[in-house]
Scaffold this motif. Sequence first.
Motif, PDB file in Angstrom:
ATOM      1  N   HIS A  34      49.387  23.691  42.354  1.00  0.00           N
ATOM      2  CA  HIS A  34      48.465  24.706  41.849  1.00  0.00           C
ATOM      3  C   HIS A  34      47.079  24.560  42.477  1.00  0.00           C
ATOM      4  O   HIS A  34      46.413  25.562  42.749  1.00  0.00           O
ATOM      5  CB  HIS A  34      48.388  24.643  40.326  1.00  0.00           C
ATOM      6  CG  HIS A  34      49.669  25.033  39.665  1.00  0.00           C
ATOM      7  ND1 HIS A  34      50.152  26.317  39.673  1.00  0.00           N
ATOM      8  CD2 HIS A  34      50.584  24.300  38.985  1.00  0.00           C
ATOM      9  CE1 HIS A  34      51.305  26.365  39.023  1.00  0.00           C
ATOM     10  NE2 HIS A  34      51.582  25.153  38.603  1.00  0.00           N
ATOM     11  N   VAL A  35      46.652  23.329  42.703  1.00  0.00           N
ATOM     12  CA  VAL A  35      45.369  23.092  43.374  1.00  0.00           C
ATOM     13  C   VAL A  35      45.397  23.731  44.761  1.00  0.00           C
ATOM     14  O   VAL A  35      44.476  24.453  45.156  1.00  0.00           O
ATOM     15  CB  VAL A  35      45.058  21.581  43.452  1.00  0.00           C
ATOM     16  CG1 VAL A  35      43.851  21.317  44.342  1.00  0.00           C
ATOM     17  CG2 VAL A  35      44.838  21.009  42.055  1.00  0.00           C
ATOM     18  N   GLU A  36      46.479  23.489  45.497  1.00  0.00           N
ATOM     19  CA  GLU A  36      46.613  24.060  46.844  1.00  0.00           C
ATOM     20  C   GLU A  36      46.708  25.586  46.800  1.00  0.00           C
ATOM     21  O   GLU A  36      46.148  26.273  47.662  1.00  0.00           O
ATOM     22  CB  GLU A  36      47.837  23.474  47.544  1.00  0.00           C
ATOM     23  CG  GLU A  36      47.672  22.015  47.901  1.00  0.00           C
ATOM     24  CD  GLU A  36      48.967  21.369  48.390  1.00  0.00           C
ATOM     25  OE1 GLU A  36      50.012  22.062  48.470  1.00  0.00           O
ATOM     26  OE2 GLU A  36      48.930  20.154  48.670  1.00  0.00           O
ATOM     27  N   ALA A  37      47.408  26.122  45.792  1.00  0.00           N
ATOM     28  CA  ALA A  37      47.544  27.573  45.676  1.00  0.00           C
ATOM     29  C   ALA A  37      46.176  28.226  45.452  1.00  0.00           C
ATOM     30  O   ALA A  37      45.870  29.243  46.076  1.00  0.00           O
ATOM     31  CB  ALA A  37      48.500  27.928  44.534  1.00  0.00           C
ATOM     32  N   PHE A  38      45.354  27.644  44.589  1.00  0.00           N
ATOM     33  CA  PHE A  38      44.032  28.226  44.344  1.00  0.00           C
ATOM     34  C   PHE A  38      43.129  28.069  45.561  1.00  0.00           C
ATOM     35  O   PHE A  38      42.297  28.942  45.829  1.00  0.00           O
ATOM     36  CB  PHE A  38      43.407  27.636  43.077  1.00  0.00           C
ATOM     37  CG  PHE A  38      43.802  28.393  41.836  1.00  0.00           C
ATOM     38  CD1 PHE A  38      42.895  29.184  41.171  1.00  0.00           C
ATOM     39  CD2 PHE A  38      45.105  28.333  41.358  1.00  0.00           C
ATOM     40  CE1 PHE A  38      43.265  29.907  40.042  1.00  0.00           C
ATOM     41  CE2 PHE A  38      45.493  29.041  40.236  1.00  0.00           C
ATOM     42  CZ  PHE A  38      44.572  29.835  39.571  1.00  0.00           C
ATOM     43  N   ASN A  39      43.289  26.975  46.303  1.00  0.00           N
ATOM     44  CA  ASN A  39      42.551  26.839  47.564  1.00  0.00           C
ATOM     45  C   ASN A  39      42.982  27.926  48.545  1.00  0.00           C
ATOM     46  O   ASN A  39      42.151  28.555  49.197  1.00  0.00           O
ATOM     47  CB  ASN A  39      42.755  25.457  48.178  1.00  0.00           C
ATOM     48  CG  ASN A  39      41.980  24.383  47.445  1.00  0.00           C
ATOM     49  OD1 ASN A  39      40.980  24.650  46.792  1.00  0.00           O
ATOM     50  ND2 ASN A  39      42.458  23.158  47.532  1.00  0.00           N
ATOM     51  N   HIS A  40      44.289  28.141  48.650  1.00  0.00           N
ATOM     52  CA  HIS A  40      44.826  29.170  49.546  1.00  0.00           C
ATOM     53  C   HIS A  40      44.317  30.564  49.167  1.00  0.00           C
ATOM     54  O   HIS A  40      43.985  31.377  50.039  1.00  0.00           O
ATOM     55  CB  HIS A  40      46.357  29.148  49.533  1.00  0.00           C
ATOM     56  CG  HIS A  40      46.987  30.298  50.235  1.00  0.00           C
ATOM     57  ND1 HIS A  40      47.011  30.414  51.602  1.00  0.00           N
ATOM     58  CD2 HIS A  40      47.596  31.417  49.748  1.00  0.00           C
ATOM     59  CE1 HIS A  40      47.610  31.551  51.936  1.00  0.00           C
ATOM     60  NE2 HIS A  40      47.981  32.169  50.831  1.00  0.00           N
ATOM     61  N   LEU A  41      44.255  30.825  47.864  1.00  0.00           N
ATOM     62  CA  LEU A  41      43.803  32.127  47.386  1.00  0.00           C
ATOM     63  C   LEU A  41      42.274  32.256  47.409  1.00  0.00           C
ATOM     64  O   LEU A  41      41.740  33.292  47.048  1.00  0.00           O
ATOM     65  CB  LEU A  41      44.324  32.384  45.967  1.00  0.00           C
ATOM     66  CG  LEU A  41      45.837  32.523  45.832  1.00  0.00           C
ATOM     67  CD1 LEU A  41      46.246  32.530  44.370  1.00  0.00           C
ATOM     68  CD2 LEU A  41      46.336  33.766  46.555  1.00  0.00           C
ATOM     69  N   ARG A  42      41.618  31.191  47.839  1.00  0.00           N
ATOM     70  CA  ARG A  42      40.144  31.147  47.917  1.00  0.00           C
ATOM     71  C   ARG A  42      39.510  31.399  46.545  1.00  0.00           C
ATOM     72  O   ARG A  42      38.549  32.157  46.411  1.00  0.00           O
ATOM     73  CB  ARG A  42      39.617  32.116  48.968  1.00  0.00           C
ATOM     74  CG  ARG A  42      40.110  31.794  50.367  1.00  0.00           C
ATOM     75  CD  ARG A  42      39.429  32.585  51.463  1.00  0.00           C
ATOM     76  NE  ARG A  42      39.386  34.020  51.271  1.00  0.00           N
ATOM     77  CZ  ARG A  42      40.180  34.890  51.887  1.00  0.00           C
ATOM     78  NH1 ARG A  42      41.080  34.460  52.752  1.00  0.00           N
ATOM     79  NH2 ARG A  42      40.052  36.185  51.676  1.00  0.00           N
ATOM     80  N   LEU A  43      40.082  30.742  45.540  1.00  0.00           N
ATOM     81  CA  LEU A  43      39.553  30.821  44.182  1.00  0.00           C
ATOM     82  C   LEU A  43      39.055  29.434  43.779  1.00  0.00           C
ATOM     83  O   LEU A  43      39.639  28.419  44.166  1.00  0.00           O
ATOM     84  CB  LEU A  43      40.645  31.285  43.213  1.00  0.00           C
ATOM     85  CG  LEU A  43      41.175  32.699  43.440  1.00  0.00           C
ATOM     86  CD1 LEU A  43      42.420  32.950  42.601  1.00  0.00           C
ATOM     87  CD2 LEU A  43      40.100  33.724  43.118  1.00  0.00           C
ATOM     88  N   PRO A  44      37.985  29.369  42.988  1.00  0.00           N
ATOM     89  CA  PRO A  44      37.449  28.059  42.597  1.00  0.00           C
ATOM     90  C   PRO A  44      38.391  27.316  41.656  1.00  0.00           C
ATOM     91  O   PRO A  44      39.165  27.936  40.916  1.00  0.00           O
ATOM     92  CB  PRO A  44      36.134  28.410  41.900  1.00  0.00           C
ATOM     93  CG  PRO A  44      36.273  29.826  41.477  1.00  0.00           C
ATOM     94  CD  PRO A  44      37.198  30.481  42.462  1.00  0.00           C
ATOM     95  N   GLN A  45      38.314  25.996  41.678  1.00  0.00           N
ATOM     96  CA  GLN A  45      39.214  25.186  40.860  1.00  0.00           C
ATOM     97  C   GLN A  45      38.946  25.350  39.358  1.00  0.00           C
ATOM     98  O   GLN A  45      39.871  25.234  38.564  1.00  0.00           O
ATOM     99  CB  GLN A  45      39.128  23.711  41.281  1.00  0.00           C
ATOM    100  CG  GLN A  45      39.721  23.438  42.650  1.00  0.00           C
ATOM    101  CD  GLN A  45      41.173  23.865  42.759  1.00  0.00           C
ATOM    102  OE1 GLN A  45      42.006  23.549  41.908  1.00  0.00           O
ATOM    103  NE2 GLN A  45      41.504  24.592  43.823  1.00  0.00           N
ATOM    104  N   TRP A  46      37.715  25.653  38.967  1.00  0.00           N
ATOM    105  CA  TRP A  46      37.463  25.876  37.550  1.00  0.00           C
ATOM    106  C   TRP A  46      38.249  27.096  37.062  1.00  0.00           C
ATOM    107  O   TRP A  46      38.661  27.158  35.896  1.00  0.00           O
ATOM    108  CB  TRP A  46      35.968  26.029  37.245  1.00  0.00           C
ATOM    109  CG  TRP A  46      35.315  27.240  37.847  1.00  0.00           C
ATOM    110  CD1 TRP A  46      34.622  27.287  39.014  1.00  0.00           C
ATOM    111  CD2 TRP A  46      35.304  28.566  37.321  1.00  0.00           C
ATOM    112  NE1 TRP A  46      34.183  28.578  39.253  1.00  0.00           N
ATOM    113  CE2 TRP A  46      34.576  29.387  38.226  1.00  0.00           C
ATOM    114  CE3 TRP A  46      35.826  29.161  36.172  1.00  0.00           C
ATOM    115  CZ2 TRP A  46      34.376  30.747  38.014  1.00  0.00           C
ATOM    116  CZ3 TRP A  46      35.623  30.516  35.973  1.00  0.00           C
ATOM    117  CH2 TRP A  46      34.894  31.292  36.885  1.00  0.00           C
ATOM    118  N   PHE A  47      38.477  28.057  37.957  1.00  0.00           N
ATOM    119  CA  PHE A  47      39.232  29.255  37.596  1.00  0.00           C
ATOM    120  C   PHE A  47      40.710  28.919  37.399  1.00  0.00           C
ATOM    121  O   PHE A  47      41.387  29.559  36.588  1.00  0.00           O
ATOM    122  CB  PHE A  47      39.041  30.344  38.654  1.00  0.00           C
ATOM    123  CG  PHE A  47      39.514  31.693  38.212  1.00  0.00           C
ATOM    124  CD1 PHE A  47      38.862  32.365  37.188  1.00  0.00           C
ATOM    125  CD2 PHE A  47      40.600  32.295  38.806  1.00  0.00           C
ATOM    126  CE1 PHE A  47      39.300  33.610  36.756  1.00  0.00           C
ATOM    127  CE2 PHE A  47      41.043  33.538  38.394  1.00  0.00           C
ATOM    128  CZ  PHE A  47      40.390  34.195  37.361  1.00  0.00           C
TER     129      PHE A  47
END
Length: 119
Positions: A34-47
């Motif tokens: 999930h961390v990698e997915a949010f990085n890929h989607l260019r979304l912040p980790q708090w989100f």
Amino acid sequence: MRRVVEILTYILQGILAIMFLFAGFGKVTGIQMHVEAFNHLRLPQWFRFVTGIVELAGAALLIVGYWASTFATAGALIFAITGVGGILSHIRVKDSFKDTAMIIFLTILSFVVLIHHFI
């Protein structure tokens, strides 16, 4: 026929609850996927954390919705909105259909459960 539709809706409701329990738990606990997915989607980790809490809340509403259908309606609405946001996030980064298919599928299931409980 009405009873069959009701049973199928309960099954879909259970599938959604289980899927989003696992997804929400993974996002809240910071599982690497999930961390990698949010990085890929260019979304912040708090989100990611906020999304996980929303998914866990929606799953809880669907579970309670077996006894009180208004809760299932609320949970399905949360998932439908979250799903549309997820689809838009995948489109924004130009992901392939293969990478977007699961959230499309879950969003459609959410709308089916929502419509059944709303009617």
